[in-house]
Design a protein around this motif. Structure first.
Motif, PDB file in Angstrom:
ATOM      1  N   UNK A 132      26.201  37.501  32.743  1.00  0.00           N
ATOM      2  CA  UNK A 132      25.399  37.255  34.105  1.00  0.00           C
ATOM      3  C   UNK A 132      24.323  36.401  33.876  1.00  0.00           C
ATOM      4  N   UNK A 133      23.879  36.988  33.036  1.00  0.00           N
ATOM      5  CA  UNK A 133      21.999  35.393  33.067  1.00  0.00           C
ATOM      6  C   UNK A 133      22.723  34.373  32.422  1.00  0.00           C
ATOM      7  N   UNK A 134      24.018  34.145  31.874  1.00  0.00           N
ATOM      8  CA  UNK A 134      24.247  32.517  31.074  1.00  0.00           C
ATOM      9  C   UNK A 134      24.989  32.350  32.334  1.00  0.00           C
ATOM     10  N   UNK A 138      28.801  41.732  40.681  1.00  0.00           N
ATOM     11  CA  UNK A 138      29.528  42.840  40.569  1.00  0.00           C
ATOM     12  C   UNK A 138      30.482  42.324  39.809  1.00  0.00           C
ATOM     13  N   UNK A 139      31.041  41.540  40.895  1.00  0.00           N
ATOM     14  CA  UNK A 139      32.565  41.494  41.086  1.00  0.00           C
ATOM     15  C   UNK A 139      32.606  40.363  40.617  1.00  0.00           C
ATOM     16  N   UNK A 140      31.024  39.428  39.298  1.00  0.00           N
ATOM     17  CA  UNK A 140      31.071  38.279  37.869  1.00  0.00           C
ATOM     18  C   UNK A 140      31.656  38.981  36.520  1.00  0.00           C
ATOM     19  N   UNK A 141      30.602  40.497  36.660  1.00  0.00           N
ATOM     20  CA  UNK A 141      30.669  41.240  35.752  1.00  0.00           C
ATOM     21  C   UNK A 141      32.114  41.623  35.186  1.00  0.00           C
ATOM     22  N   UNK A 142      32.767  42.707  36.742  1.00  0.00           N
ATOM     23  CA  UNK A 142      33.637  43.305  36.534  1.00  0.00           C
ATOM     24  C   UNK A 142      35.193  42.497  35.807  1.00  0.00           C
ATOM     25  N   UNK A 143      34.682  41.133  36.442  1.00  0.00           N
ATOM     26  CA  UNK A 143      36.155  40.538  36.147  1.00  0.00           C
ATOM     27  C   UNK A 143      36.480  40.175  34.810  1.00  0.00           C
TER      28      UNK A 143
END
Length: 345
Positions: free
Chosen positions: A65-67, A270-275
């Motif tokens: 997420x940080x990147x 959450x959507x970004x990491x879940x994907x």
């Protein structure tokens, strides 16, 4: 008159200046070299580039997420992530010297010290504590840990699976000698449960979520029953720590910024990491219910000499020794609270 100039290779060379023209040429050459030095100095101030590997585990996604959101830029860093198919691929890349930082379980960190003492890593951050994330599950029809006596249990020896299984069995008066351990990749566990080649498995999200989605497993035990015992950590090689330790506080601040962003914008994060995990946002949220994240301000005590992290590494090594997975007399990873302390200043 004698003039000295310095070549790009660092060696001096001599000019015999017998005329103003030669002196002028020497002066211009010196000015040109000064310009090159100034440009080189400017380039050296470019952001430090660092790569952090990620594999499938919710607690590892915050560097991703940080990147993705360029949160390290404010710290003067260029943060990149390298995706690996499973945790063992990260371990092997670290052992080969291809990675200087890694997100690992404490089991993997202990294993590295046994296999390559010169690469024995330094723990600089607690990524998460597992309080429900690590699980023991069985095929439908097996309703308790006690019913696993004599049965086949699939686990990945290089993960926390053996530790979770041993702690679950211990509570029922059993030991690892009372079950048939089957070493297998995490991604093979759903299929093994479906086909009945194992009766139970020790695993974690996203693999556990996939098994429950398919209806091939029911939970018997999880790490919520053993709080304070299971951690994931960020480690660095001893050489990297010695050469670039001053960069680590900035990296840790970027990690904290990712957690802050996830709290401020949970749907987006959450959507970004879940994907990336191959999960739905709801499944990712459910998986994170079994994790505790410790902010930087709480980690100084956790990483202190004789503190929770050092005790955890000792306990993990004891289980690995019982399974004959580490060399007797192996060192333990060093734990350093210095980067966290610096990050808080």
């Amino acid at each position: 008159m004698v003039w000295w100039a310095r070549g790009s290779d660092g060696r001096g060379w001599l000019l015999q200046a017998f005329s103003p023209l030669v002196r002028l040429r020497a002066l211009l050459l010196g000015m040109g070299l000064l310009t090159v030095a100034l440009v080189a100095g400017s380039c050296s101030r470019n952001p430090f580039e660092v790569t952090v590997p990620v594999s499938n585990w919710p607690g590892y996604e915050y560097f991703y997420l940080a990147a993705q959101k360029d949160l390290a830029a404010a710290q003067g860093l260029t943060l990149r992530t390298a995706e690996f198919p499973d945790p063992q691929a990260i371990v092997h890349a670290y052992l080969r010297g291809e990675l200087q930082l890694a997100q690992l379980t404490t089991v993997e960190a202990v294993d590295i010290c046994s296999r390559a003492p010169e690469r024995c890593p330094v723990v600089v951050l607690v990524l998460d504590e597992s309080r429900g994330g690590d699980q023991l599950a069985a095929r439908p029809g097996i309703g308790s840990v006690g019913e696993l006596r004599g049965r086949r249990v699939g686990l990945t020896l290089s993960t926390l699976g053996p530790y979770v299984l041993s702690r679950a069995l211990e509570r029922e008066g059993l030991s690892l000698n009372d079950v048939q351990v089957r070493n297998m990749p995490l991604e093979a566990m759903v299929d093994a449960l479906t086909k009945g080649t194992v009766d139970a498995v020790a695993f974690f999200p996203p693999y556990s979520e996939l098994a429950y989605r398919e209806g091939v497993a029911q939970k018997l035990f999880d790490s919520s029953a053993i709080p304070g015992e299971i951690f994931d950590v960020l480690v660095v090689s001893p050489d990297f720590y010695a050469a670039h330790g001053e960069m680590l506080p900035r990296l840790l601040r970027a990690w904290q910024a990712a957690h802050d962003l996830a709290r401020a914008e949970p749907a987006m994060a959450g959507a970004l990491m879940a994907r990336r995990e191959g999960l739905t946002p709801a499944e990712f949220r459910a998986a994170e219910q079994g994790l505790v994240y410790w902010p930087l301000r709480d980690q100084v005590a956790m990483l202190a000499p004789g503190g929770p992290m050092e005790r955890n590494l000792q306990a993990v090594q004891a289980v690995q020794k019982a399974l004959k997975l580490v060399t007797p007399g192996s060192a333990l990873p060093r734990v350093s609270q210095a980067p966290v302390q610096a990050a808080l200043r």
